[in-house]
Every structure is written in structure tokens, then in C-alpha cells.
Design a protein around this motif. Structure first.
Motif, mmCIF file in Angstrom:
data_model
loop_
_atom_site.group_PDB
_atom_site.id
_atom_site.type_symbol
_atom_site.label_atom_id
_atom_site.label_comp_id
_atom_site.label_asym_id
_atom_site.label_seq_id
_atom_site.Cartn_x
_atom_site.Cartn_y
_atom_site.Cartn_z
ATOM 1 N N ARG A 1 0.840 -1.198 0.000
ATOM 2 C CA ARG A 1 0.000 0.000 0.000
ATOM 3 C C ARG A 1 0.877 1.251 0.000
ATOM 4 N N GLN A 2 0.287 2.353 -0.475
ATOM 5 C CA GLN A 2 0.961 3.644 -0.422
ATOM 6 C C GLN A 2 -0.031 4.682 0.084
ATOM 7 N N LEU A 3 0.388 5.491 1.042
ATOM 8 C CA LEU A 3 -0.449 6.545 1.600
ATOM 9 C C LEU A 3 0.078 7.910 1.184
ATOM 10 N N TYR A 4 -0.857 8.802 0.843
ATOM 11 C CA TYR A 4 -0.547 10.195 0.563
ATOM 12 C C TYR A 4 -1.494 11.069 1.379
ATOM 13 N N PHE A 5 -0.960 12.096 2.010
ATOM 14 C CA PHE A 5 -1.784 13.096 2.681
ATOM 15 C C PHE A 5 -1.788 14.367 1.837
ATOM 16 N N TYR A 6 -2.926 15.058 1.799
ATOM 17 C CA TYR A 6 -2.972 16.317 1.050
ATOM 18 C C TYR A 6 -3.952 17.298 1.695
ATOM 19 N N THR A 7 -3.669 18.578 1.470
ATOM 20 C CA THR A 7 -4.514 19.663 1.967
ATOM 21 C C THR A 7 -4.320 20.860 1.045
ATOM 22 N N PRO A 8 -5.299 21.740 0.902
ATOM 23 C CA PRO A 8 -5.141 22.893 0.001
ATOM 24 C C PRO A 8 -4.090 23.882 0.495
ATOM 25 N N LEU A 9 -3.527 24.608 -0.445
ATOM 26 C CA LEU A 9 -2.653 25.731 -0.139
ATOM 27 C C LEU A 9 -3.492 27.006 -0.204
ATOM 28 N N ASN B 1 0.063 11.010 -8.556
ATOM 29 C CA ASN B 1 1.196 10.150 -8.882
ATOM 30 C C ASN B 1 0.764 8.699 -8.989
ATOM 31 N N SER B 2 -0.476 8.487 -9.364
ATOM 32 C CA SER B 2 -1.083 7.164 -9.248
ATOM 33 C C SER B 2 -0.326 6.055 -9.967
ATOM 34 N N LEU B 3 -0.050 6.199 -11.249
ATOM 35 C CA LEU B 3 0.499 5.092 -12.021
ATOM 36 C C LEU B 3 1.932 4.749 -11.654
ATOM 37 N N TYR B 4 2.662 5.679 -11.043
ATOM 38 C CA TYR B 4 4.031 5.366 -10.624
ATOM 39 C C TYR B 4 4.066 4.246 -9.586
ATOM 40 N N LEU B 5 2.950 4.031 -8.913
ATOM 41 C CA LEU B 5 2.914 2.970 -7.922
ATOM 42 C C LEU B 5 3.096 1.591 -8.553
ATOM 43 N N ARG C 1 -7.138 20.695 7.147
ATOM 44 C CA ARG C 1 -7.748 19.373 7.156
ATOM 45 C C ARG C 1 -6.967 18.498 6.169
ATOM 46 N N TRP C 2 -6.262 17.493 6.703
ATOM 47 C CA TRP C 2 -5.448 16.613 5.873
ATOM 48 C C TRP C 2 -6.234 15.358 5.508
ATOM 49 N N PHE C 3 -6.422 15.162 4.203
ATOM 50 C CA PHE C 3 -7.082 13.965 3.689
ATOM 51 C C PHE C 3 -6.021 12.929 3.323
ATOM 52 N N CYS C 4 -6.424 11.669 3.278
ATOM 53 C CA CYS C 4 -5.476 10.603 2.983
ATOM 54 C C CYS C 4 -5.967 9.750 1.816
ATOM 55 N N GLN C 5 -5.090 9.544 0.851
ATOM 56 C CA GLN C 5 -5.355 8.607 -0.237
ATOM 57 C C GLN C 5 -4.634 7.307 0.076
ATOM 58 N N GLU C 6 -5.394 6.232 0.196
ATOM 59 C CA GLU C 6 -4.861 4.902 0.472
ATOM 60 C C GLU C 6 -4.854 4.132 -0.850
ATOM 61 N N ALA C 7 -3.670 3.924 -1.430
ATOM 62 C CA ALA C 7 -3.567 3.422 -2.796
ATOM 63 C C ALA C 7 -2.981 2.017 -2.853
ATOM 64 N N GLU C 8 -3.396 1.288 -3.884
ATOM 65 C CA GLU C 8 -2.897 -0.064 -4.133
ATOM 66 C C GLU C 8 -2.976 -0.365 -5.616
ATOM 67 N N VAL C 9 -2.362 -1.462 -6.015
ATOM 68 C CA VAL C 9 -2.432 -1.950 -7.395
ATOM 69 C C VAL C 9 -3.083 -3.324 -7.359
ATOM 70 N N HIS D 1 -4.693 0.724 -10.964
ATOM 71 C CA HIS D 1 -4.451 1.432 -9.701
ATOM 72 C C HIS D 1 -5.799 1.722 -9.057
ATOM 73 N N GLN D 2 -5.914 1.403 -7.782
ATOM 74 C CA GLN D 2 -7.151 1.672 -7.042
ATOM 75 C C GLN D 2 -6.822 2.448 -5.780
#
Length: 276
Positions: A142-150, A174-178, A219-227, A237-238
Motif C-alpha cells: 500500500r501507499q499513503l498520501y496526505f494532502y490539503t489545500p494551499l 502520482n497514481s500510475l508510478y505505484l 484538514r489533511w485527507f489521505c489517499q490509500e492506494a494499491e495496485v 491502480h485503485q
């Protein structure tokens, strides 16, 4: 109503990337009304460029009027519990900014040039998942990314679809790089491109709110990614996107073209690094 989805919130899109875009030529969006209903409406979008060879991108987008519900069932996610080995004792802002290309060779370029990629509109942080992924087969990593607006954003009550777009923007960061990364072949792909992407917004409007909280904090959101699959020059990629409260905001599914070979010969053009 015309082409506008007045009073309705973005809930789903299915997109196809047909031709590569030419970055220094404007894109022209053609939006067509497919249907306007009492609760739902649908739009089709096609994108061309003045010097292009035809339609470069096409999408079908669905909007829905917000409504209350008596039934709501979904599995929550305790990220800090489930991924304790990667997250314990660290806040989202403690992780480094995600590079523009999530590959080992490009990370070396950034390191040598002592710079960090700036991602327009969002701060995106990548979690080091090596400890959690250690010993797991590729499709269980799995790969996790956190993001929030600037900066400031309009209230979600006034511009809910602005907030939806922020999540769409982050989901394809950066989805497909996974795909090569989980195979430990991050430098060995020769061609990579998005073919199609589907996003469904699961959460209610308050869950998609990317604005600051009542205390004025990000507010930090998290994308939980997998292949889920790799083969035939393609990969799947999901991901699931979680709100700071642990609510499911969106589910994404992306099909990409990924070919492997001796990537080094493709990364050097007249002695300079080049995007594949």
C-alpha cells in the motif's frame, strides 16, 4: 439549467485519455447536456486542442442533489492503527512533499539539485511505507498520501464541486508510478500513460470539505492506494480517499499503460533528464 449542474453535487465521473496533450497549446472543453432530472443530471465532456489531431480527452460526469438518508453503511478506517508502523508519532505535515515523478531516478535529480517540486494548489505528502510493505507480495503493498489545500478555499456550502475537484486533482497526482514501484522496477518502465479513470464520491458534502476546521487548522485527507493487477502492458491502480475523521470520501479506479524495459535509454535526451 443549460450545461450547469445548478444545486447538484459531483458524484461520479468516467474519463478516457485518448491523445497526449500539448502543454503549450490551450485546451478547449465542449460540454453537452445528456440529461437533467429532478435529483440527477449528466454531462458529457470532450476536450480538443487547436493543433491537435482530434479529441484528446472525453468524460461522462454525473451530479446529484444532496438528500438526507435513513440508511448509510460503510467500513471506516483507523489509518493510524492499521498503518502504525508507518504513521506512529508523525503528523501528515511531517512527511516530505511528493515529487512530481515518483521514481528513484527523479528523486536523485531533486536531491542533487536541492529542490522540492511544487504542486499547484495542494500540499501533497508521501508516507514512507517501506516498513509496512516489507515482506509483502506486490499486490498487498500500500501507499499513503496526505494532502490539503494551499491557501483559502470557498465554503463547501457555496462551492461543493470546487472541493470535489480538489480531491480529483489529488487522486491522479502520482497514481500510475505505484505500479513499477511495488515491483521494485521504478527505473525500468519505458512508457506510462493514463488510459481511463473512474471516481465515485461516497461521502456526503461535509466529508469532502477541504477547508480549514473550526480551529483554523488544515484538514489533511489521505489517499490509500494499491495496485490490483498488472499485465499486457497495462495496470490497475485503485484507491480510497479518507477524511480527517476517518470517513470514506471517494473511491478511485484507474487503468494505465505501463511498459517495462531498459528505462535508462528513455530517460536521457541530449544529456538532460526527460519525462517519459
Amino acid at each position: 439549467m443549460g450545461r450547469r449542474a445548478d444545486g447538484k453535487v459531483w458524484i461520479c465521473n468516467t474519463c478516457f485519455f485518448i491523445l497526449p496533450g500539448i502543454t503549450d497549446i490551450p485546451f478547449v472543453y465542449h460540454v453537452k447536456t445528456v440529461r437533467d432530472g429532478g435529483s440527477y443530471c449528466t454531462r458529457s465532456v470532450s476536450v480538443v486542442q487547436a493543433e491537435g489531431k482530434g479529441i484528446a480527452f472525453t468524460a461522462t460526469v454525473s451530479f446529484k442533489r444532496a438528500e438526507s438518508t435513513l440508511v448509510e453503511v460503510w467500513n471506516g478506517r483507523d489509518l493510524y492503527g492499521h498503518y502504525a508502523t508507518a504513521l506512529r508519532g508523525r503528523r501528515p505535515e511531517d512527511f516530505p512533499e511528493t515529487p512530481g515523478m515518483d521514481t528513484p531516478w527523479y528523486r536523485e535529480v531533486l536531491k542533487k539539485e536541492h529542490r522540492v517540486d511544487q504542486f499547484p494548489g495542494l500540499s501533497c505528502r508521501e508516507v514512507d511505507m517501506r516498513a509496512w510493505n516489507q515482506g509483502k507480495p506486490p499486490l498487498e503493498k500500500r501507499q499513503l498520501y496526505f494532502y490539503t489545500p494551499l491557501g483559502d478555499v470557498p465554503p463547501v456550502s457555496e462551492s461543493p464541486n470546487f472541493h470535489a475537484i480538489a480531491h480529483l486533482y489529488a487522486s491522479d497526482r502520482n497514481s500510475l508510478y505505484l505500479i513499477p514501484n511495488i515491483l521494485e522496477k521504478g527505473n525500468d518502465y519505458t512508457l506510462m500513460a493514463s488510459l481511463s479513470i473512474n471516481v465515485v464520491f461516497n461521502g456526503v458534502m461535509k466529508d469532502t470539505d477541504v477547508g480549514r476546521n473550526a480551529l483554523g487548522r488544515d484538514r489533511w485527507f489521505c489517499q490509500e492506494a494499491e495496485v490490483s493487477w498488472i499485465g499486457g502492458g497495462r495496470g490497475i491502480h485503485q484507491s480510497r480517499i479518507w477524511s480527517p475523521e476517518g470517513n470514506l470520501v471517494a473511491t478511485t479506479w484507474q487503468e494505465g499503460l505501463v511498459r517495462f524495459g531498459k528505462g535508462e535509454e528513455y530517460r536521457k535526451v541530449e544529456g538532460k533528464t526527460s519525462r517519459l
